[in-house]
Design an enzyme around this catalytic site. Structure first.
Site, PDB file in Angstrom:
ATOM      1  N   VAL A  64      -1.579   1.309  -1.273  1.00 54.68           N
ATOM      2  CA  VAL A  64      -0.128   1.303  -1.091  1.00 54.68           C
ATOM      3  C   VAL A  64       0.401  -0.089  -1.380  1.00 54.68           C
ATOM      4  CG1 VAL A  64       1.746   1.560   0.593  1.00 54.68           C
ATOM      5  CG2 VAL A  64      -0.196   3.143   0.648  1.00 54.68           C
ATOM      6  N   GLY A 109       0.567  -5.165   0.635  1.00 57.54           N
ATOM      7  CA  GLY A 109      -0.138  -3.974   0.191  1.00 57.54           C
ATOM      8  C   GLY A 109      -1.266  -3.662   1.152  1.00 57.54           C
ATOM      9  N   LYS A 110      -1.873  -2.534   1.003  1.00 56.56           N
ATOM     10  CA  LYS A 110      -3.042  -2.189   1.807  1.00 56.56           C
ATOM     11  C   LYS A 110      -3.761  -1.028   1.149  1.00 56.56           C
ATOM     12  CE  LYS A 110      -5.070  -3.485   5.645  1.00 56.56           C
ATOM     13  NZ  LYS A 110      -5.164  -4.853   6.175  1.00 56.56           N
ATOM     14  N   GLY A 111      -5.067  -0.966   1.352  1.00 58.25           N
ATOM     15  CA  GLY A 111      -5.840   0.147   0.835  1.00 58.25           C
ATOM     16  C   GLY A 111      -6.694   0.727   1.931  1.00 58.25           C
TER      17      GLY A 111
END
Ligand code: NAD
Length: 416
Positions: A64, A109-111
């Site tokens: 994201v 962001g992040k995953g």
């Protein structure tokens, strides 16, 4: 588990609620609100992995990008059985405000991949990481989105990206081993940031550092190094814990010895020269500084009243729930919010990327001095809003983060 019997709120709902509170307090224009509130880009990928037993298992992963208004998206990748898209969206949103609070040129962001890394072999983890990295490859890169993995997978992300590009790209990921372009001081950075912001809070509240009682929940990377820094600065770390137990010594623990004991035995539990106490007793210890450095939701409406600390420093992400925040406000507990308190980690990740992109390396003193400057400045920026606007430190930090992103968005204008 730290979770309590109460139904936990959806993390993304909490992130949206916090945004609204900050946007309202800033009286933010509606057109800016809708442009900066929601994730800019979301990618969900299927990750088929050949397991060691020959079967193929399909995992699901996400990346994201909440915001790229101020720079490339930045944020880690979480491998955990409970990963959901909403959690990843929430964490990406927090990264946006965190990077803006410390004023580094990154968005958020992040995953995440829904899996249980503890049940996977290194080979399975490597294959999953490489497949996940390939699947998100079109949207990541040193100028677009820079992940930072959770477990020992950084080299594989870098290598997978580099193999696909055809040349080495060290700046695509941070948290790398030093031999692959990592930064000196990255390992200690989160704890250092926690120390600097707590020291600032103590100065603000006229609490002397010498002999101040400090309690650390979660003696891992952030917690054990924070304990060491407070110990070296003359404070008394009277209690600490990990998943296997909690220890207490009113006269102060010998922190270097606890670090060694944990390295030798795998836990702080059983450390000689300390009493064993229960987790609820640890959080209730009378102290100047309580550092939750384990997991989210450690302090809720159920146990917040029991806290007897003047300052709570959120080294972990989200350890204090919104309900517990309100209780702390009533009790007069001074909270250093996660997006400020643990932002030292992403700040030195940014230093790592700057060094990679410029093909040069700073020595550790340089890294630490630059980090201290940024953390002290950021703490003072948040403290000023706290004082001027008469809002708690959480709202002050969110207001600072949101206002900086809104300003970037306003200056850029609306395309097309
Ligand atoms: P870590 O895994 O090294 O340490 C976590 C520690 O917490 C471990 O010692 C574990 O035993 C302990 N723990 C887990 N559950 C516990 C419980 N119920 N009671 C007591 N102890 C418990 O992780 P870390 O890197 O130190 O990160 C800790 C927190 O800080 C996380 O929330 C993480 O997201 C946040 N954080 C870390 C960094 C970083 O750079 N390391 C940066 C920003 C935020």
């Amino acid at each position: 588990m730290l979770a309590t019997a109460t139904v936990e709120k959806n993390a993304y709902d909490v992130a949206l609620e916090n945004f609204d509170l900050a946007a309202n307090a800033l009286d933010l224009d509606e057109s800016l609100r809708v442009r900066i509130k929601y994730p800019e880009r979301i990618l969900t990928v299927s990750i088929p992995v050949r397991m060691d037993n020959g079967r193929t298992v399909r995992f699901e992963g996400h990346r994201v990008q909440h915001s790229t208004q101020r720079g490339p998206a930045k944020g880690g990748i979480r491998y955990h059985p409970n990963v959901t898209l909403d959690e990843v969206k929430a964490l990406a949103t927090w990264m946006t405000w965190k990077c803006a609070v410390v004023n580094i040129p990154y968005g958020g962001g992040k995953g995440g991949v829904t899996c249980n890394p503890k049940e996977m072999s290194m080979g399975e983890l490597e294959r999953m990481t490489r497949r996940y990295a390939s699947a998100i490859l079109p949207i990541i890169g040193p100028e677009k989105d820079i992940p930072a993995p959770d477990v020992y997978t950084t080299p594989q992300i870098m290598d997978t990206y580099s193999m696909n590009m055809g040349y080495p790209v060290t700046g695509v990921v941070t948290g790398k081993p030093i031999g692959l372009g990592g930064s000196l001081g990255r390992n200690e950075a989160t704890a250092r940031g926690c120390f600097y912001t707590t020291r600032g809070s103590m100065e603000h509240l006229n609490i002397p550092l010498a002999n101040a009682r400090v309690v650390v929940q979660g003696f891992g990377n952030a917690g054990s190094i924070a304990a060491t820094l407070f110990h070296e600065a003359g404070a008394k770390v009277i209690g600490c814990s990990d998943t296997k137990g909690c220890i207490f010594n009113a006269a102060g623990l010998d922190i270097p010895a606890v670090v060694k004991f944990k390295a030798d035995t795998g836990s702080v539990a059983g450390f000689p020269g300390a009493d064993r106490i229960r987790p609820d007793e640890l959080l209730a210890l009378r102290c100047e500084v309580l550092i939750p450095a384990a997991l989210e939701n450690a302090i809720t409406e159920e146990n917040a009243h029991a806290v007897h600390a003047r300052i709570v420093a959120e080294a972990a992400n989200g350890p204090v729930t919104p309900e517990a925040d309100r209780i702390f406000d009533q009790m007069g507990v001074f909270l250093i919010p996660d997006i400020l308190c643990n932002a030292g980690g992403v700040t030195v990740s940014y230093f790592e990327w700057v060094q990679d992109e410029n093909h040069l390396f700073w020595d550790e003193n340089d890294v630490n001095a630059k980090l201290e400057k940024i953390m002290v400045r950021s703490f003072n920026d948040v403290l000023k809003i706290h004082g001027d606007k008469k809002v708690n430190m959480r709202l002050a930090a969110n207001m600072l983060g949101v206002s900086r992103v809104a300003e970037a968005c306003r200056l850029r204008g609306l395309y097309p």
